[in-house]
Design an enzyme around this catalytic site. Structure first.
Site, short mmCIF file in Angstrom:
data_model
loop_
_atom_site.label_atom_id
_atom_site.label_comp_id
_atom_site.label_asym_id
_atom_site.label_seq_id
_atom_site.Cartn_x
_atom_site.Cartn_y
_atom_site.Cartn_z
CD GLU A 7 -3.58 -0.21 2.18
OE1 GLU A 7 -2.91 0.21 2.79
OE2 GLU A 7 -4.40 -0.84 2.11
CG HIS A 21 9.54 -29.29 -0.52
ND1 HIS A 21 10.52 -30.37 -1.52
CD2 HIS A 21 10.15 -28.66 -0.07
CE1 HIS A 21 11.53 -30.22 -0.26
NE2 HIS A 21 11.44 -29.01 0.72
CE LYS A 27 -12.53 0.79 1.36
NZ LYS A 27 -11.62 1.77 2.05
O1 LIG Z 1 -9.02 0.59 9.44
P1 LIG Z 1 -10.52 1.32 8.47
O2 LIG Z 1 -10.67 2.22 8.05
O3 LIG Z 1 -11.60 -0.42 8.59
O4 LIG Z 1 -9.50 0.29 7.27
C1 LIG Z 1 -9.48 -0.75 7.21
C2 LIG Z 1 -7.99 -0.46 6.17
O5 LIG Z 1 -8.30 -0.08 4.85
C3 LIG Z 1 -7.76 0.53 3.94
O6 LIG Z 1 -8.06 1.87 4.03
C4 LIG Z 1 -7.41 -0.20 2.84
O7 LIG Z 1 -7.28 -1.08 2.55
C5 LIG Z 1 -6.05 0.24 4.32
O8 LIG Z 1 -5.81 1.06 4.19
C6 LIG Z 1 -6.83 -0.28 6.13
O9 LIG Z 1 -5.61 -0.39 6.50
#
Ligand SMILES: O=P(O)(O)OC[C@H]1O[C@](O)(CO)[C@@H](O)[C@@H]1O
Length: 445
Positions: free
Chosen positions: A287, A308, A422
């Site tokens: 990320e 393996h 999302k």
């Molecule tokens: O703690 P939150 O806001 O639920 O986010 C969970 C995760 O989702 C993200 O925002 C996107 O994957 C991550 O950076 C983060 O760790």
């Protein structure tokens, strides 16, 4: 004082020392930008000074909450996704007995939810939870992430059904933003115990905040030692010369390798307890660096198991990979290989040796083979697998990631690309507010 060590020797046939040291001044400059908060994404560099800022009082409060949960529950379900659970899982698995689930100790078993949207996973988890005394630690920095929100709605309902609303309130802890988000409102309305994730610490850098520390304390591990290890690495990284500074040297070497076309880094371990350190590390680096069409792709393997399966590819596949091995100098337990008078398995040449001696020779043999096969190798050594050195390791990786992201010239503290799935999911689910997007996406189907 002994620290974790980084050895880059076996990468030097692929990049020269000069090519690594070319990044010396730049990486020192980036370290200062992180400390002063003058670089890209400087709203999110609260983790840099965090270890030295955690007070005894904060740690005592976390331990007190963990103890009061322990008195009431046999199982803690940590609900969170990404940085909101990976750090806790990585440390808990690294420190737990491999077979804790078969011989429970005095600490609650920690389970995880909200890290997927599998109906079967949630069904089976709820079946288990019907029969045990459980509590919930729900973690979401934004307080609005769909996966943990679904899991929390279901498990909160189940817990209230099992033990009543009053007792459920005593068994739920929420870790979220100080003022924003649906989880904050819900926690306040229900009067749950809460801990705050500071605005200036992103999820993937949050393992040393209550996000990681509370579940780790509930599992019975020593969070004071973990933080002490992180502090030790923080202090060491500020003072150490470049060639003895694991974080700067790691950031520089991986960027030198990247410039030579090594676009994939495989993090390898020789102890299955470190599997989830690999998962945590993948989010941290993936990320942080994978953006603007740039970045090293982080992968991980558990060795010797994966020799393996993935061993063939690493040895002879595309030569665009390098490998970083995490090695534990001394195992915590002793098992000697016995002599067998029939020697039908032809193993007597190993009799009297520790299993770990064999593991270490497998590690060395693999490292040499991979280097011969064109895979540069870096090696991180922890003197022991314990809270202190894990604390050093976590902070080392975080600091190196910040510096490495700056060398790559990206903002290592945002993750704009995560929004794409999302928005599509919300459009497909016809979430209020997504009407236009819903229409458009359906035309594509
Ligand atoms: O703690 P939150 O806001 O639920 O986010 C969970 C995760 O989702 C993200 O925002 C996107 O994957 C991550 O950076 C983060 O760790």
């Amino acid at each position: 004082m002994e620290h974790i060590k980084l050895d880059i020797e076996k990468s030097l046939g692929f990049v020269t020392k000069k090519e690594v040291f070319k990044f010396e001044e730049e990486s020192k400059k980036h370290l200062i930008s992180l400390q002063k908060g003058t670089g890209k994404g400087n709203d999110y560099v609260g983790w840099v000074e965090l270890p030295s800022q955690i007070s005894e009082k904060d740690l005592n409060d976390l331990e007190a909450t963990a103890n009061s949960l322990k008195e009431r529950i046999e199982v803690l379900v940590v609900i969170g996704i990404g940085g909101s659970y990976l750090g806790a899982k990585a440390v808990n698995d690294a420190l737990a007995n491999n077979f804790d689930h078969l011989s429970p100790n005095e600490n609650p078993i920690v389970l995880y939810a909200g890290q997927n949207i599998s109906e079967d996973y949630l069904f089976e988890l709820m079946q288990v939870l019907k029969e045990v005394e459980f509590g919930i630690c729900v973690i979401s920095k934004s307080g609005t992430t769909t996966e943990p929100a679904i899991a929390f709605r279901l498990l909160k309902e189940l817990l209230e059904k099992n033990v009543g609303k009053e007792e459920a309130r005593e068994r739920i802890v929420a870790i979220t933003d100080e003022s924003k988000g649906a989880l904050r409102s819900l926690a306040e309305q229900e009067n749950y115990k809460t801990f705050v994730i500071s605005d200036n610490v992103g999820g993937r850098y949050s393992v040393l905040t209550p996000v990681g520390l509370l579940p780790i304390a509930v599992a019975g591990h020593n969070i004071k030692e973990l933080v002490k290890g992180a502090q030790s690495m923080q202090n060491y990284s500020v003072a150490a010369a470049f060639d003895e500074n694991p974080a700067l040297l790691y950031a520089a070497t991986r960027n030198a390798l990247y410039a030579k076309g090594k676009g994939i880094e495989i993090l390898a371990n020789y102890n299955p307890k470190l599997h989830n350190i690999g998962e945590w590390w993948k989010q941290l680096y993936g990320e942080s660096e994978g953006k603007e069409n740039k970045g090293i792709f982080p992968a991980s393997v558990d060795l010797t198991s994966d020799l393996h399966s993935m061993g063939q590819y690493i040895q002879e596949g595309q030569r665009n990979i390098f490998e970083t091995v995490i090695s534990i100098a001394q195992s915590n337990h002793s098992v000697l290989i016995p002599e067998d008078k029939n020697n039908l398995d032809k193993l007597n040449y190993l009799a009297g040796k520790h299993v770990d001696q064999v593991n270490k020779m497998a590690e060395l043999g693999t490292q040499l083979a991979h280097v011969d096969g064109g895979v540069p190798n870096l090696r991180i050594e922890l003197p022991r697998l314990n809270e202190f050195y894990l604390g050093e390791l976590l902070y080392f990786f975080e600091l190196a990631c910040g510096v490495s992201g700056y060398i790559l010239d990206v903002n290592p503290f945002d993750q704009p690309g995560v929004e794409a799935y999302k928005s599509n999911m919300f459009a497909l689910l016809e979430k209020p507010g997504f009407e236009e997007a819903s229409k458009k996406i359906k035309e594509r189907l």
